[in-house]
Design an enzyme around this catalytic site. Structure first.
Site, PDB file in Angstrom:
ATOM      1  N   LYS A   1      -1.594  11.686  -1.462  1.00 50.85           N
ATOM      2  CA  LYS A   1      -2.095   9.502  -1.037  1.00 50.85           C
ATOM      3  C   LYS A   1      -0.693   9.509   0.306  1.00 50.85           C
ATOM      4  O   LYS A   1      -0.172  10.204   1.138  1.00 50.85           O
ATOM      5  CB  LYS A   1      -1.070   9.033  -2.197  1.00 50.85           C
ATOM      6  CG  LYS A   1      -2.062   7.981  -1.984  1.00 50.85           C
ATOM      7  CD  LYS A   1      -1.610   6.855  -3.386  1.00 50.85           C
ATOM      8  CE  LYS A   1       0.000   6.963  -2.516  1.00 50.85           C
ATOM      9  NZ  LYS A   1       0.606   5.351  -3.269  1.00 50.85           N
TER      10      LYS A   1
ATOM     11  N   GLU B   1      -1.234   6.241   2.891  1.00 45.27           N
ATOM     12  CA  GLU B   1      -1.241   4.840   2.726  1.00 45.27           C
ATOM     13  C   GLU B   1      -1.610   4.200   3.948  1.00 45.27           C
ATOM     14  O   GLU B   1      -0.791   4.848   5.220  1.00 45.27           O
ATOM     15  CB  GLU B   1       0.109   3.469   1.746  1.00 45.27           C
ATOM     16  CG  GLU B   1       0.052   4.062   0.499  1.00 45.27           C
ATOM     17  CD  GLU B   1       1.334   2.646   0.485  1.00 45.27           C
ATOM     18  OE1 GLU B   1       2.239   2.259   0.743  1.00 45.27           O
ATOM     19  OE2 GLU B   1       1.802   2.913  -0.700  1.00 45.27           O
TER      20      GLU B   1
ATOM     21  N   GLU C   1      -6.938  -0.241  -3.567  1.00 42.31           N
ATOM     22  CA  GLU C   1      -6.171  -1.236  -4.425  1.00 42.31           C
ATOM     23  C   GLU C   1      -6.055  -2.466  -3.964  1.00 42.31           C
ATOM     24  O   GLU C   1      -5.903  -2.952  -3.328  1.00 42.31           O
ATOM     25  CB  GLU C   1      -4.600  -0.225  -4.963  1.00 42.31           C
ATOM     26  CG  GLU C   1      -3.643  -1.650  -5.634  1.00 42.31           C
ATOM     27  CD  GLU C   1      -2.316  -0.246  -6.375  1.00 42.31           C
ATOM     28  OE1 GLU C   1      -1.888  -0.555  -6.498  1.00 42.31           O
ATOM     29  OE2 GLU C   1      -2.078   0.366  -5.248  1.00 42.31           O
TER      30      GLU C   1
END
Length: 169
Positions: free
Chosen positions: A11, A13, A76
């Protein structure tokens, strides 16, 4: 990480600012899941847990970032209607957390789902159980029994013959 940790992806960001890193990581054969919107590692820069993409400028930037990281996708804590727009614009799946049902998939942190924390509950969290109170009770009972000397009891320990012990001295 992939072999020994048995990870399926990494992952990462950020949006357009991390496109070069995404290209390098995927070129090395490691799948990348992009993470846009409320990014936990940058939470202090946002001033806390705040919904992202609510202004016109911020919403456009999220769309641009999503298109820039087309190799992967995760959104998110952004408005549900914006998440739906982004999902329709992309050819890759989007996974939402607090981004509404318009994403291709959903994720929810199991500690939040099970009520393991009570200090702060994000708006998007639905508690499916209250395991946290049961855990707190169990930890308290364990501590109480250890302090009282009732745990471990004989049935929780291993024994040795006194004849063996006598031969040690």
């Amino acid at each position: 990480l992939m072999k020994e940790g048995r990870a399926n992806a990494v992952k990462l960001e950020g949006g357009a600012a991390v496109v070069e890193q995404i290209k390098a990581i995927t070129a090395a054969g490691i799948p990348v899941m992009g993470h846009l919107g409320l990014t936990p590692q940058s939470i202090n820069a946002f001033g806390g847990n705040k919904v992202q993409g609510k202004s016109e400028e911020a919403a456009k930037k999220l769309i641009e970032d999503a298109l820039a990281v087309q190799e992967a996708g995760a959104l998110e804590c952004i408005p549900a209607k914006l998440a739906s727009i982004i999902t329709k614009k992309l050819t890759i799946p989007t996974i939402g957390i607090g981004a509404g049902a318009g994403c291709d998939g959903q994720i929810l942190v199991y500690q939040d789902m099970l009520g393991m924390f009570s200090d702060y509950v994000p708006k998007f969290v639905k508690r499916f159980a209250d395991v946290g109170s049961v855990m707190k009770e169990a930890f308290q009972a364990y501590g109480d029994e250890v302090r009282a000397g009732s745990y471990p009891a004989q049935e929780h320990t291993f024994q040795i013959s006194d004849d063996v012990l006598d031969k040690l001295y």
